[in-house]
Write a protein that holds these residues in place. Structure first.
Motif, mmCIF file in Angstrom:
data_model
loop_
_atom_site.group_PDB
_atom_site.id
_atom_site.type_symbol
_atom_site.label_atom_id
_atom_site.label_comp_id
_atom_site.label_asym_id
_atom_site.label_seq_id
_atom_site.Cartn_x
_atom_site.Cartn_y
_atom_site.Cartn_z
ATOM 1 N N ASP A 165 -3.746 4.928 -2.413
ATOM 2 C CA ASP A 165 -4.579 5.986 -2.997
ATOM 3 C C ASP A 165 -5.378 5.448 -4.183
ATOM 4 O O ASP A 165 -6.578 5.742 -4.326
ATOM 5 N N LEU A 166 -4.712 4.682 -5.050
ATOM 6 C CA LEU A 166 -5.397 4.122 -6.209
ATOM 7 C C LEU A 166 -6.484 3.138 -5.775
ATOM 8 O O LEU A 166 -7.610 3.151 -6.290
ATOM 9 N N PRO B 120 0.792 -1.239 0.000
ATOM 10 C CA PRO B 120 0.000 0.000 0.000
ATOM 11 C C PRO B 120 0.819 1.281 0.000
ATOM 12 O O PRO B 120 0.391 2.290 -0.565
ATOM 13 N N ASP B 121 2.014 1.253 0.630
ATOM 14 C CA ASP B 121 2.803 2.484 0.727
ATOM 15 C C ASP B 121 3.766 2.685 -0.434
ATOM 16 O O ASP B 121 4.495 3.674 -0.471
ATOM 17 N N HIS B 122 3.790 1.761 -1.403
ATOM 18 C CA HIS B 122 4.603 1.983 -2.594
ATOM 19 C C HIS B 122 3.900 3.030 -3.463
ATOM 20 O O HIS B 122 2.679 3.149 -3.450
ATOM 21 N N TRP B 123 4.685 3.784 -4.211
ATOM 22 C CA TRP B 123 4.105 4.953 -4.881
ATOM 23 C C TRP B 123 4.442 5.000 -6.365
ATOM 24 O O TRP B 123 5.363 4.337 -6.844
ATOM 25 N N THR B 124 3.659 5.807 -7.064
ATOM 26 C CA THR B 124 3.896 6.076 -8.481
ATOM 27 C C THR B 124 3.591 7.551 -8.740
ATOM 28 O O THR B 124 2.924 8.201 -7.941
ATOM 29 N N ASP B 125 4.102 8.064 -9.818
ATOM 30 C CA ASP B 125 3.942 9.486 -10.132
ATOM 31 C C ASP B 125 3.032 9.618 -11.348
ATOM 32 O O ASP B 125 3.367 9.136 -12.439
ATOM 33 N N ILE B 126 1.867 10.257 -11.161
ATOM 34 C CA ILE B 126 0.918 10.463 -12.258
ATOM 35 C C ILE B 126 0.539 11.937 -12.281
ATOM 36 O O ILE B 126 0.118 12.491 -11.268
ATOM 37 N N LEU B 127 0.677 12.543 -13.424
ATOM 38 C CA LEU B 127 0.469 13.983 -13.574
ATOM 39 C C LEU B 127 -0.737 14.256 -14.468
ATOM 40 O O LEU B 127 -0.949 13.549 -15.457
ATOM 41 N N PRO B 128 -1.548 15.271 -14.166
ATOM 42 C CA PRO B 128 -2.635 15.638 -15.082
ATOM 43 C C PRO B 128 -2.092 16.035 -16.461
ATOM 44 O O PRO B 128 -1.111 16.778 -16.558
ATOM 45 N N MET B 129 -2.717 15.544 -17.505
ATOM 46 C CA MET B 129 -2.292 15.846 -18.867
ATOM 47 C C MET B 129 -2.237 17.350 -19.122
ATOM 48 O O MET B 129 -1.330 17.849 -19.808
ATOM 49 N N VAL C 63 -4.130 16.244 -7.622
ATOM 50 C CA VAL C 63 -3.833 14.944 -8.226
ATOM 51 C C VAL C 63 -4.854 13.905 -7.778
ATOM 52 O O VAL C 63 -5.288 13.064 -8.582
ATOM 53 N N LEU C 64 -5.269 13.953 -6.525
ATOM 54 C CA LEU C 64 -6.300 13.022 -6.050
ATOM 55 C C LEU C 64 -7.625 13.262 -6.771
ATOM 56 O O LEU C 64 -8.360 12.309 -7.086
ATOM 57 N N GLN C 65 -7.945 14.515 -7.051
ATOM 58 C CA GLN C 65 -9.170 14.817 -7.800
ATOM 59 C C GLN C 65 -9.071 14.289 -9.229
ATOM 60 O O GLN C 65 -10.046 13.752 -9.778
ATOM 61 N N ALA C 66 -7.899 14.442 -9.842
ATOM 62 C CA ALA C 66 -7.704 13.901 -11.193
ATOM 63 C C ALA C 66 -7.809 12.382 -11.179
ATOM 64 O O ALA C 66 -8.368 11.780 -12.100
ATOM 65 N N ARG D 298 -8.109 3.095 -2.906
ATOM 66 C CA ARG D 298 -9.199 3.820 -2.264
ATOM 67 C C ARG D 298 -10.119 4.459 -3.302
ATOM 68 O O ARG D 298 -11.348 4.411 -3.185
ATOM 69 N N ALA D 299 -9.531 5.069 -4.341
ATOM 70 C CA ALA D 299 -10.341 5.707 -5.378
ATOM 71 C C ALA D 299 -11.215 4.681 -6.098
ATOM 72 O O ALA D 299 -12.394 4.940 -6.387
ATOM 73 N N CYS D 300 -10.659 3.510 -6.377
ATOM 74 C CA CYS D 300 -11.432 2.464 -7.062
ATOM 75 C C CYS D 300 -12.507 1.889 -6.149
ATOM 76 O O CYS D 300 -13.657 1.669 -6.578
ATOM 77 N N LEU D 301 -12.170 1.640 -4.881
ATOM 78 C CA LEU D 301 -13.159 1.105 -3.945
ATOM 79 C C LEU D 301 -14.310 2.083 -3.721
ATOM 80 O O LEU D 301 -15.475 1.686 -3.660
ATOM 81 N N ASP D 302 -13.973 3.371 -3.601
ATOM 82 C CA ASP D 302 -15.020 4.383 -3.413
ATOM 83 C C ASP D 302 -15.980 4.394 -4.595
ATOM 84 O O ASP D 302 -17.213 4.463 -4.420
ATOM 85 N N PHE D 303 -15.431 4.328 -5.801
ATOM 86 C CA PHE D 303 -16.287 4.362 -6.983
ATOM 87 C C PHE D 303 -17.117 3.081 -7.087
ATOM 88 O O PHE D 303 -18.297 3.119 -7.460
#
Length: 327
Positions: A244-245, A197-206, A311-314, A247-252
């Motif tokens: 974070d990823l 869960p604490d491993h991370w990735t970098d994703i930027l809004p286009m 970024v969380l909103q994106a 949580r976003a998928c589970l919420d949806f």
């Protein structure tokens, strides 16, 4: 050639990044799109060429006229598929194709904005197909950067991280990571992603990348001496964790009345958690928490940069657009 309305030569104009850059560049400049097969809408002119062929597949006359009519090159053309049908495609297009574009820049005596990747800075471990493909991709981008360093014209290299789809995109590019990962996670299989869960990735809004590259193109056109060189265009400290990823998928999924009976993440060290396919590609794209943030140069040309909230909103917006039951 420098006119009141300069001309940008854009490669990769039908790709994920190029298709978003084209309208932003066309709002200020004439844009000549160097195309392989598909012709984009919105370009001032299109010229069929091939990055994998010396001379770009252009006749001497075509090449001469092209060189005389451009003011800057924005090079986005690349192979980004981690399982290309032709295993030499990374070298032929990403590395040698960049060399051919740089040769054109030297002939035209114009600066270049080169779209690279953060993958150029990393050596992916592993001997499976996904690891070998990602390693070959990263090396091809690194080789392109090395070639750029020896170009006689000013070259600005943009190392970008992963990208969310633009908010105004008709549909997200489901074949591209991270959207393929979101789609897979929304299939609601517990343990689908073997990542801590604490491993991370970098994703930027286009939109942020487009704004930065547009500003960098302007800087190259006006001869700004600080523009050439390496630019990291990333989320930096606004990076996302695997949690974070999830949580976003589970919420949806909960909002869509599709609750999951268990977590989407799994312990990658467990024997039954061997990752395959997209899950393996995603697994290789996550870094441990002790790994520092990717460098971020957004403040060089932009007044603000995305916060973690942005970024969380994106992320939430993109996840909602990747629902497989709406496909």
């Amino acid at each position: 050639m420098t006119a009141a309305r300069p001309t940008v030569l854009l490669t990769g104009s039908t790709g994920v990044i190029g298709a978003n850059l084209l309208p932003a560049l066309a709002a200020r400049h004439d844009v000549t799109a160097l195309v392989h097969r598909r012709r984009p809408e919105g370009a001032t002119a299109c010229l069929q060429a091939d990055l994998s062929i010396d001379g770009l597949g252009l006749s001497p006359r075509q090449r001469s006229e092209l060189a005389a009519g451009i003011d800057v090159i924005v090079h986005c053309g690349a192979v980004t598929d981690f399982a290309p049908r032709d295993p030499t495609a990374f070298t032929n297009v990403n590395a040698d194709g960049t060399r051919r574009i740089l040769e054109l820049a030297e002939e035209a005596r114009v600066p270049v904005v080169l779209l690279s990747s953060a993958a150029a800075a990393f050596e992916v471990p592993g001997d499976d197909l996904a690891a070998r493909s990602m390693r070959a991709y990263g090396r091809s981008k690194r080789r392109a950067e090395e070639l750029a360093a020896h170009c006689s014209q000013p070259v600005a290299i943009v190392r970008t991280a992963l990208l969310f789809a633009a908010r105004n995109a008709p549909t997200p590019p489901r074949h591209q990571f991270p959207h393929a990962l979101f789609t897979a996670l929304l299939q609601a299989r517990p343990g689908a992603l073997p990542v801590q869960p604490d491993h991370w990735t970098d994703i930027l809004p286009m939109e942020t990348l487009v704004d930065y590259v547009t500003a960098l193109t302007e800087a190259q056109l006006r001869g700004d001496t600080t523009a050439p060189g390496l630019h990291w265009v990333t989320a930096g400290p606004a990076r996302l964790t695997a949690a974070d990823l999830e949580r976003a998928c589970l919420d949806f999924l909960d909002e869509s009345d599709r609750p999951v009976d268990g977590p989407l993440l799994a312990d990658p060290t467990a024997p039954q958690s061997r990752a395959r396919g997209m899950a393996r590609v995603a697994q290789l794209g996550f870094l441990p928490p002790e790994q520092p943030d990717m460098p971020c140069d957004l403040n060089r040309l932009l007044p603000t940069q995305p916060t973690r909230t942005d970024v969380l909103q994106a992320l939430a917006h993109n996840v909602r657009r990747c629902a497989p039951w709406e496909a």
